[in-house]
Scaffold this motif. Structure first.
Motif, PDB file in Angstrom:
ATOM      1  N   ASN A   1      46.548  36.388  28.883  1.00 44.73           N
ATOM      2  CA  ASN A   1      47.105  36.506  30.235  1.00 44.73           C
ATOM      3  C   ASN A   1      45.966  36.307  31.226  1.00 44.73           C
ATOM      4  N   GLU A   2      46.311  35.904  32.432  1.00 42.34           N
ATOM      5  CA  GLU A   2      45.293  35.723  33.466  1.00 42.34           C
ATOM      6  C   GLU A   2      44.712  37.085  33.850  1.00 42.34           C
ATOM      7  N   ILE A   3      43.388  37.162  33.930  1.00 44.25           N
ATOM      8  CA  ILE A   3      42.736  38.425  34.275  1.00 44.25           C
ATOM      9  C   ILE A   3      41.733  38.194  35.391  1.00 44.25           C
ATOM     10  N   ALA A   4      41.468  39.251  36.152  1.00 39.92           N
ATOM     11  CA  ALA A   4      40.465  39.204  37.217  1.00 39.92           C
ATOM     12  C   ALA A   4      39.554  40.412  37.047  1.00 39.92           C
ATOM     13  N   LEU A   5      38.268  40.156  36.967  1.00 37.32           N
ATOM     14  CA  LEU A   5      37.288  41.227  36.807  1.00 37.32           C
ATOM     15  C   LEU A   5      36.204  41.110  37.864  1.00 37.32           C
ATOM     16  N   GLU A   6      35.773  42.255  38.368  1.00 38.13           N
ATOM     17  CA  GLU A   6      34.645  42.269  39.274  1.00 38.13           C
ATOM     18  C   GLU A   6      33.378  42.474  38.463  1.00 38.13           C
ATOM     19  N   LYS A   7      32.274  41.893  38.907  1.00 42.75           N
ATOM     20  CA  LYS A   7      31.004  42.083  38.221  1.00 42.75           C
ATOM     21  C   LYS A   7      30.585  43.540  38.324  1.00 42.75           C
ATOM     22  N   SER A   8      30.082  44.060  37.212  1.00 40.85           N
ATOM     23  CA  SER A   8      29.614  45.437  37.187  1.00 40.85           C
ATOM     24  C   SER A   8      28.498  45.559  36.172  1.00 40.85           C
ATOM     25  N   TRP A   9      27.440  46.248  36.529  1.00 39.90           N
ATOM     26  CA  TRP A   9      26.319  46.467  35.620  1.00 39.90           C
ATOM     27  C   TRP A   9      26.373  47.868  35.046  1.00 39.90           C
ATOM     28  N   ASN A  10      27.361  48.659  35.429  1.00 34.49           N
ATOM     29  CA  ASN A  10      27.490  50.032  34.961  1.00 34.49           C
ATOM     30  C   ASN A  10      28.959  50.288  34.632  1.00 34.49           C
TER      31      ASN A  10
ATOM     32  N   ALA B   1      31.731  53.030  33.523  1.00 30.39           N
ATOM     33  CA  ALA B   1      32.016  54.458  33.439  1.00 30.39           C
ATOM     34  C   ALA B   1      33.317  54.664  32.668  1.00 30.39           C
ATOM     35  N   PRO B   2      33.521  55.861  32.109  1.00 35.84           N
ATOM     36  CA  PRO B   2      34.782  56.136  31.402  1.00 35.84           C
ATOM     37  C   PRO B   2      35.991  55.798  32.266  1.00 35.84           C
ATOM     38  N   THR B   3      36.974  55.212  31.661  1.00 31.77           N
ATOM     39  CA  THR B   3      38.250  54.760  32.226  1.00 31.77           C
ATOM     40  C   THR B   3      38.137  53.499  33.076  1.00 31.77           C
ATOM     41  N   ASP B   4      36.937  52.899  33.225  1.00 30.54           N
ATOM     42  CA  ASP B   4      36.814  51.621  33.929  1.00 30.54           C
ATOM     43  C   ASP B   4      37.435  50.507  33.092  1.00 30.54           C
ATOM     44  N   ALA B   5      37.948  49.496  33.763  1.00 28.88           N
ATOM     45  CA  ALA B   5      38.468  48.314  33.077  1.00 28.88           C
ATOM     46  C   ALA B   5      37.288  47.437  32.675  1.00 28.88           C
ATOM     47  N   VAL B   6      37.227  47.059  31.394  1.00 31.33           N
ATOM     48  CA  VAL B   6      36.127  46.240  30.880  1.00 31.33           C
ATOM     49  C   VAL B   6      36.701  45.085  30.052  1.00 31.33           C
ATOM     50  N   PRO B   7      35.983  43.957  30.019  1.00 32.22           N
ATOM     51  CA  PRO B   7      36.436  42.856  29.178  1.00 32.22           C
ATOM     52  C   PRO B   7      36.133  43.155  27.713  1.00 32.22           C
ATOM     53  N   ILE B   8      37.055  42.781  26.839  1.00 30.56           N
ATOM     54  CA  ILE B   8      36.847  42.904  25.394  1.00 30.56           C
ATOM     55  C   ILE B   8      37.281  41.603  24.728  1.00 30.56           C
ATOM     56  N   VAL B   9      36.695  41.328  23.581  1.00 37.91           N
ATOM     57  CA  VAL B   9      37.060  40.137  22.809  1.00 37.91           C
ATOM     58  C   VAL B   9      37.704  40.602  21.509  1.00 37.91           C
ATOM     59  N   LEU B  10      38.922  40.126  21.266  1.00 38.55           N
ATOM     60  CA  LEU B  10      39.679  40.471  20.065  1.00 38.55           C
ATOM     61  C   LEU B  10      39.902  39.225  19.224  1.00 38.55           C
TER      62      LEU B  10
END
Length: 91
Positions: free
Chosen positions: A12-21, A23-32
């Motif tokens: 699905n189309e996703i949008a992520l903001e750049k983040s260097w930190n 934290a718990p419950t943050d949305a993060v990219p994963i590869v499956l």
């Protein structure tokens, strides 16, 4: 860049903001890796950082389960099933 680095595709189309930190419950990219039409395909998804055990009554507990020791990972009920069956790469 992540799609090219991991030879992955988007489910699905996703949008992520750049983040260097993270934290718990943050949305993060994963590869499956998924079996699709008898072929293994890599996909990029977004997940919340943390683990909600199958026996938890409230998903807020996922904020507390973010670290596991490799030495005891398969012995702890909180992490055992996830370590065996629900694996991903977190770039």
């Amino acid at each position: 860049d992540l799609l090219a680095d991991f030879d992955a595709e988007l489910e699905n189309e996703i949008a992520l903001e750049k983040s260097w930190n993270v934290a718990p419950t943050d949305a993060v990219p994963i590869v499956l890796e998924r079996l699709i039409d008898h072929d293994v395909k890599r996909q990029l998804h977004v997940a919340k950082w943390g683990l909600v055990p199958s026996w938890a009554k409230d998903p807020k507990g996922g904020a507390r389960l973010i670290n596991a020791r490799s030495e005891t990972l398969l012995e702890k009920p909180s992490f055992k099933k996830a370590a065996v069956a629900r694996r991903c790469a977190v770039p």
